[in-house]
Design a protein around this motif. Sequence first.
Motif, PDB file in Angstrom:
ATOM      1  N   ASP A   1      11.247   2.791   4.734  1.00  0.00           N
ATOM      2  CA  ASP A   1      10.860   1.417   5.067  1.00  0.00           C
ATOM      3  C   ASP A   1      12.076   0.765   5.707  1.00  0.00           C
ATOM      4  O   ASP A   1      13.203   0.986   5.270  1.00  0.00           O
ATOM      5  CB  ASP A   1      10.451   0.636   3.812  1.00  0.00           C
ATOM      6  CG  ASP A   1       9.732  -0.661   4.154  1.00  0.00           C
ATOM      7  OD1 ASP A   1       8.530  -0.775   3.832  1.00  0.00           O
ATOM      8  OD2 ASP A   1      10.366  -1.564   4.755  1.00  0.00           O
TER       9      ASP A   1
ATOM     10  N   ILE B   1       2.142   0.866   7.617  1.00  0.00           N
ATOM     11  CA  ILE B   1       2.743  -0.340   8.185  1.00  0.00           C
ATOM     12  C   ILE B   1       1.631  -1.277   8.638  1.00  0.00           C
ATOM     13  O   ILE B   1       0.471  -0.877   8.728  1.00  0.00           O
ATOM     14  CB  ILE B   1       3.655   0.026   9.381  1.00  0.00           C
ATOM     15  CG1 ILE B   1       2.913   0.961  10.337  1.00  0.00           C
ATOM     16  CG2 ILE B   1       4.955   0.657   8.889  1.00  0.00           C
ATOM     17  CD1 ILE B   1       3.671   1.350  11.585  1.00  0.00           C
TER      18      ILE B   1
ATOM     19  N   MET C   1       0.817  -1.213   0.000  1.00  0.00           N
ATOM     20  CA  MET C   1       0.000   0.000   0.000  1.00  0.00           C
ATOM     21  C   MET C   1       0.852   1.265   0.000  1.00  0.00           C
ATOM     22  O   MET C   1       0.558   2.217  -0.725  1.00  0.00           O
ATOM     23  CB  MET C   1      -0.950   0.017   1.214  1.00  0.00           C
ATOM     24  CG  MET C   1      -2.036  -1.023   1.164  1.00  0.00           C
ATOM     25  SD  MET C   1      -3.034  -0.980  -0.348  1.00  0.00           S
ATOM     26  CE  MET C   1      -4.014   0.480  -0.099  1.00  0.00           C
TER      27      MET C   1
END
Length: 299
Positions: A56, A88, A38
């Motif tokens: 990330d 997340i 996403m």
Amino acid sequence: MRGNFILKFPASYESGQIRQIAMSADKKKIGIIGFGNMGSAIAGRLKADYQVFVFDKDNNKTKDLLGLKLCSDIKSLLESSDILILAIKPQDFESVLPEIRPVGNNKLVISIAAGITTVYLEKILGKARVVRSMPNLPAKIGQGMICLAKGKYAQNYDLAKAAEIFAHLGETLEIREGLMNAATAISGSGPGYFYYLVENKSLDEAKSYAKDYFIPELKISAERLGFSIEQANILSEVTTRGSIIYLEKTKITAAEAREQVTSKGGTTQAGLEVLEMRGNLSQAVQAALKRAEELSRGA
Ligand SMILES: NC(=O)c1ccc[n+]([C@@H]2O[C@H](COP(=O)([O-])OP(=O)(O)OC[C@H]3O[C@@H](n4cnc5c(N)ncnc54)[C@H](OP(=O)(O)O)[C@@H]3O)[C@@H](O)[C@H]2O)c1
């Protein structure tokens, strides 16, 4: 960006309230934590119109970024951005939120995680302006259905900013947060049910099936879960239209799309298990809702 889908929307929806407020919202620097399915899809849809910073913890995911700014850690991402999107998994919030807390009050914090309530976010972030959202798979191609609810300290202006951002991913709808698990069961998992039910059909057959059966049934299920008739119309029509356009654009099969949307132990899987046992759509939706409630944190 509209696809060539056959269904029309109610006039009241086309002039929806959020969309109107959103027109006046400012464009800002957006930081996205989590660059998985996403997060990367959202970043890709936003990068033409915003400065997008990403982080990330898995470096492999952020190799070869185009048009995005890579941050080396959450701290530098917080320094760079005005608005945060938390992309997340629900189980990672516990470790990430304390890192955001020191600056959380100065920024709009948007979560896309299933089951993470604004109360939970506010408990850890303090009086932060938080907006909770529920996008779905077709958001990846700008054909998503995105439900939004604001927390206690967020203002209408914050909701408008969130709506402006998510308008890049599809249609936005403000709902009361108490209906967010229901939205997960309807529009979040809806593409999964649809793909399962049309797996052996051609695209034309799938479109007819959508119009004659799936949309009316999904709409009834949405009303049963507490959505108004208008909301149920929007959720069922946009979810189904987006699911079809996703197949048309990506050229993948319904079975492949179903796999993309079905995470292990998630709400879609719970609904699909009911359909596999020859249950009906309404029962599948109920099972997905139950799973969403089980997964919820901080309700
Ligand atoms: N997928 C959908 O269709 C969908 C639809 C609606 C809502 N959502 C919500 O969207 C959220 C993300 O889902 P997803 O499918 O995109 O998950 P995903 O592909 O697993 O992406 C999450 C990413 O965040 C990374 N991450 C974990 N902890 C981090 C940290 N401390 N700092 C920075 N990055 C971190 C993960 O790295 P590791 O892999 O190394 O842990 C992973 O790359 C979930 O909360 C889900 O409920 C998903």
